[in-house]
Design a protein around this motif. Structure first.
Motif, PDB file in Angstrom:
ATOM      1  N   ASN A  64     -12.892  -7.789 -14.762  1.00 18.90           N
ATOM      2  CA  ASN A  64     -13.967  -8.109 -13.971  1.00 18.90           C
ATOM      3  C   ASN A  64     -13.247  -8.707 -12.801  1.00 18.90           C
ATOM      4  O   ASN A  64     -12.229  -9.258 -12.677  1.00 18.90           O
ATOM      5  N   VAL A  65     -14.017  -8.206 -11.638  1.00 16.67           N
ATOM      6  CA  VAL A  65     -13.449  -8.453 -10.311  1.00 16.67           C
ATOM      7  C   VAL A  65     -14.714  -9.091  -9.542  1.00 16.67           C
ATOM      8  O   VAL A  65     -15.875  -8.604  -9.465  1.00 16.67           O
ATOM      9  N   GLY A  70     -14.256 -17.549  -1.048  1.00 14.20           N
ATOM     10  CA  GLY A  70     -13.244 -16.950  -0.220  1.00 14.20           C
ATOM     11  C   GLY A  70     -12.123 -16.429  -0.848  1.00 14.20           C
ATOM     12  O   GLY A  70     -10.868 -16.282  -0.268  1.00 14.20           O
ATOM     13  N   ALA A  71     -12.363 -15.884  -2.032  1.00 18.22           N
ATOM     14  CA  ALA A  71     -10.926 -15.468  -2.956  1.00 18.22           C
ATOM     15  C   ALA A  71     -11.662 -14.285  -3.403  1.00 18.22           C
ATOM     16  O   ALA A  71     -12.663 -14.051  -3.936  1.00 18.22           O
ATOM     17  N   VAL A  72     -10.532 -13.153  -3.908  1.00 16.89           N
ATOM     18  CA  VAL A  72     -10.879 -12.236  -5.046  1.00 16.89           C
ATOM     19  C   VAL A  72     -10.400 -12.636  -6.030  1.00 16.89           C
ATOM     20  O   VAL A  72      -9.269 -13.084  -6.339  1.00 16.89           O
ATOM     21  N   THR A 102      -6.457 -15.231  -2.305  1.00  8.64           N
ATOM     22  CA  THR A 102      -7.189 -15.756  -1.079  1.00  8.64           C
ATOM     23  C   THR A 102      -7.272 -14.685   0.001  1.00  8.64           C
ATOM     24  O   THR A 102      -6.538 -14.250   0.577  1.00  8.64           O
ATOM     25  N   LEU A 103      -8.616 -14.862   0.531  1.00  5.64           N
ATOM     26  CA  LEU A 103      -8.987 -13.865   1.590  1.00  5.64           C
ATOM     27  C   LEU A 103      -8.969 -14.595   2.955  1.00  5.64           C
ATOM     28  O   LEU A 103      -9.431 -15.683   2.905  1.00  5.64           O
ATOM     29  N   LEU A 119      -5.567  -0.917 -11.417  1.00  6.73           N
ATOM     30  CA  LEU A 119      -6.865  -1.490 -10.667  1.00  6.73           C
ATOM     31  C   LEU A 119      -6.588  -1.717  -9.377  1.00  6.73           C
ATOM     32  O   LEU A 119      -5.692  -2.033  -8.852  1.00  6.73           O
ATOM     33  N   HIS A 120      -7.557  -0.792  -8.381  1.00  5.45           N
ATOM     34  CA  HIS A 120      -7.186  -0.877  -7.069  1.00  5.45           C
ATOM     35  C   HIS A 120      -8.613  -1.377  -6.424  1.00  5.45           C
ATOM     36  O   HIS A 120      -9.578  -1.226  -6.747  1.00  5.45           O
ATOM     37  N   ILE A 121      -8.179  -2.574  -5.525  1.00  6.58           N
ATOM     38  CA  ILE A 121      -9.338  -3.267  -4.936  1.00  6.58           C
ATOM     39  C   ILE A 121      -8.859  -2.978  -3.346  1.00  6.58           C
ATOM     40  O   ILE A 121      -7.964  -3.406  -2.812  1.00  6.58           O
TER      41      ILE A 121
END
Length: 150
Positions: A64-65, A70-72, A102-103, A119-121
């Motif tokens: 699950n993504v 403000g975070a992934v 955190t983004l 898993l690539h995001i």
């Protein structure tokens, strides 16, 4: 480890509270922080990034993504296997996990893919037009400067 007091930053600035929170979390991170699953963060372009997480043993349905506050946040939970397997050695960890990244401002998730146990995001930084540098034209005037005789 030394603790830093970021209170002066809160008192003397406006709008940097999120940055101060990120610094506070980074500086107060526990030495025994979880290392599972292993991951890479790479810069793939001028304003492009990729988080790659090793998720061997998990299917795309187990992962699950989501983007929140403000975070992934990446989490996984493996469904219990009921196939009657008997392992002599089980070295592939499939324990549940949750990882938070955190983004920075204006970074958004472009997409995610699951391939070959990874898993690539993909992330991209999109700076709004109002914040991009812009050139200001300097007007040329035809007025003359008059000299005064003294």
């Amino acid at each position: 480890m030394r603790n830093f007091d970021l209170t002066p930053l809160y008192r003397a600035s406006v709008g940097f509270d999120r940055l101060a929170d990120v610094m506070d979390r980074a500086l107060s991170a526990d030495v025994a922080a979880p290392t599972y699953p292993p991951y890479n963060i790479e810069k793939t372009g001028e304003d492009a990034y990729r988080i790659s997480i090793a998720v061997a043993g998990f299917s795309a349905d187990d992962l699950n993504v989501e983007v929140r506050d403000g975070a992934v946040i990446v989490s996984a939970r493996k469904a219990e296997e009921e196939d009657g397997r008997s392992y002599l050695h089980r070295g592939i960890a499939t324990r549940a996990f949750e990882r938070k990244f955190t983004l920075a401002d204006h970074v958004r998730v472009k997409g995610a893919s699951h391939l070959d146990g990874m898993l690539h995001i993909d992330l991209v930084r999109e700076i709004p037009e109002a914040l991009k540098p812009r050139r200001i034209e300097i007007a040329k005037t035809a007025t003359k400067v008059e000299k005064l005789d003294a």
